[in-house]
Write a protein that holds these residues in place. Structure first.
Motif, short mmCIF file in Angstrom:
data_model
loop_
_atom_site.label_atom_id
_atom_site.label_comp_id
_atom_site.label_asym_id
_atom_site.label_seq_id
_atom_site.Cartn_x
_atom_site.Cartn_y
_atom_site.Cartn_z
N SER A 28 0.83 -1.20 0.00
CA SER A 28 0.00 0.00 0.00
C SER A 28 0.88 1.26 0.00
CB SER A 28 -0.96 -0.04 1.18
OG SER A 28 -1.99 0.93 1.03
N ASP A 52 0.75 -4.01 -4.20
CA ASP A 52 -0.39 -3.13 -4.44
C ASP A 52 -0.08 -1.69 -3.99
OD1 ASP A 52 -2.88 -3.45 -5.73
OD2 ASP A 52 -3.94 -3.08 -3.86
N GLY A 82 -0.35 -6.57 -8.02
CA GLY A 82 -1.57 -5.79 -8.08
C GLY A 82 -2.75 -6.59 -7.58
N ALA A 83 -3.54 -6.01 -6.69
CA ALA A 83 -4.71 -6.68 -6.12
C ALA A 83 -5.97 -6.27 -6.86
CB ALA A 83 -4.82 -6.36 -4.64
N SER A 85 -9.17 -4.46 -6.89
CA SER A 85 -9.97 -3.40 -6.25
C SER A 85 -11.13 -2.98 -7.16
CB SER A 85 -9.09 -2.19 -5.93
OG SER A 85 -8.07 -2.52 -5.02
N MET A 107 -6.02 1.25 -9.12
CA MET A 107 -5.66 0.19 -10.05
C MET A 107 -5.04 0.76 -11.33
SD MET A 107 -8.62 -2.72 -9.72
CE MET A 107 -7.62 -3.87 -10.66
N TYR A 129 -0.90 -9.99 -11.31
CA TYR A 129 -2.20 -9.47 -10.88
C TYR A 129 -2.94 -10.58 -10.16
CZ TYR A 129 -7.08 -7.98 -11.18
OH TYR A 129 -8.39 -7.67 -10.89
N HIS A 135 -7.13 -5.66 -1.70
CA HIS A 135 -6.00 -4.87 -1.20
C HIS A 135 -5.54 -5.36 0.17
CE1 HIS A 135 -3.43 -1.32 -0.86
NE2 HIS A 135 -3.94 -1.10 0.34
#
Length: 274
Positions: A28, A52, A82-83, A85, A107, A129, A135
């Motif tokens: 984050s 992410d 990458g999560a 969202s 994103m 991904y 997240h």
């Protein structure tokens, strides 16, 4: 970053037997800091794992700066995770056009970072991904995958099915592989002594003395202060009937560490010579 570089890292290096290779991991806003370190503090870390990352922050200021810089990331490795969202009704294509929510901007910024870094100068880059993780749930699995990606060069593909063939021509592959590891890590990483030693004895047992010698000698070069490498070479000389050289190897081993089995072999040889 000043605290990390000027205080924390020197303190850890002074208190523990560290190596020069460092990995920086963040999620984050912590992931944003990881990317900032890659872009603006080259050389402080070797591996970067951005999970992410909040690249949308401050109107994507860091992302825009990276686009303009065209930096050389020589020697660095990055894994970007990458999560998911996505908001209802959106997919990974339509989210790139959505401006309604911070989740879409989040994103978008990560996908744009991915596009920016693919093919970047001298950067070892990995990306994934995670559609099944959001997240908050992505850090654990992404950290595991990321470490595997950052160190994908480390594993040695040992050819067990071919190795004991007398015609095998790949004995130098191990040394070459660990030379590449050393280059990537920034310090010398020799082949592990126990593994090399076991290979030498295995080849002796299969009647391949000259190949066994190569591995025993490799250990002597890489671990000159190890009692065991001279003890093993003594066994090799003894198996070849070269008793004087075996005595010399056992004597060398005992100068480094007293060992009852080595002492027994040495005394037996010396009694034979009398």
């Amino acid at each position: 970053m000043s605290f990390l570089s000027d205080e924390l890292i020197p303190h850890i290096d002074s208190a523990y037997p560290t190596t020069p290779y460092r990995v920086f991991i963040g999620h984050s806003l912590g992931g944003l800091m990881v990317v900032d370190a890659l872009a603006n503090h080259p050389g402080l870390f070797n591996g970067y794992l951005a999970i992410d990352p909040s690249m949308w922050w401050d109107r994507a200021k860091l992302l825009n700066r990276m686009r303009a810089a065209h930096a050389d990331y020589r020697g660095a490795s990055l894994f970007l995770a990458g999560a998911n969202s996505l908001q209802q009704g959106l997919d990974t294509v339509s989210v790139m056009k959505d401006t309604a929510t911070i989740f879409s901007r989040h994103m978008q910024s990560i996908f744009k970072l991915r596009n920016e870094l693919i093919g970047a100068n001298h950067l070892y880059f990995g990306w994934k991904y995670y559609p099944e993780y959001d997240h908050g749930s992505v850090p654990l699995v992404a950290e595991y995958d990321g470490l595997r990606s950052l160190f994908d060069f480390y594993k040695f593909d040992f050819r067990h099915d071919e190795f004991e063939d007398p015609g095998f021509k790949g004995d130098t592959l191990m040394a070459a592989h660990f030379a590449e590891i050393s280059r990537r890590m920034g310090y010398t990483v020799p082949p592990p002594e126990p593994i090399v030693n076991n290979i030498g004895y295995s080849l002796m047992g299969h009647g391949q003395a000259q190949r066994a010698y190569y591995y025993f000698h490799l250990n002597m070069e890489n671990y000159p202060n190890s009692f065991n490498v001279y003890d093993s070479m003594g066994d090799w000389y003894l198996a070849q009937g070269q008793k004087d050289k075996a005595i010399g190897s056992f004597e060398k081993a005992l100068t480094l560490r007293e060992n009852p089995d080595t002492r027994k072999k040495l005394l037996q040889l010396q009694n034979v010579h009398r």
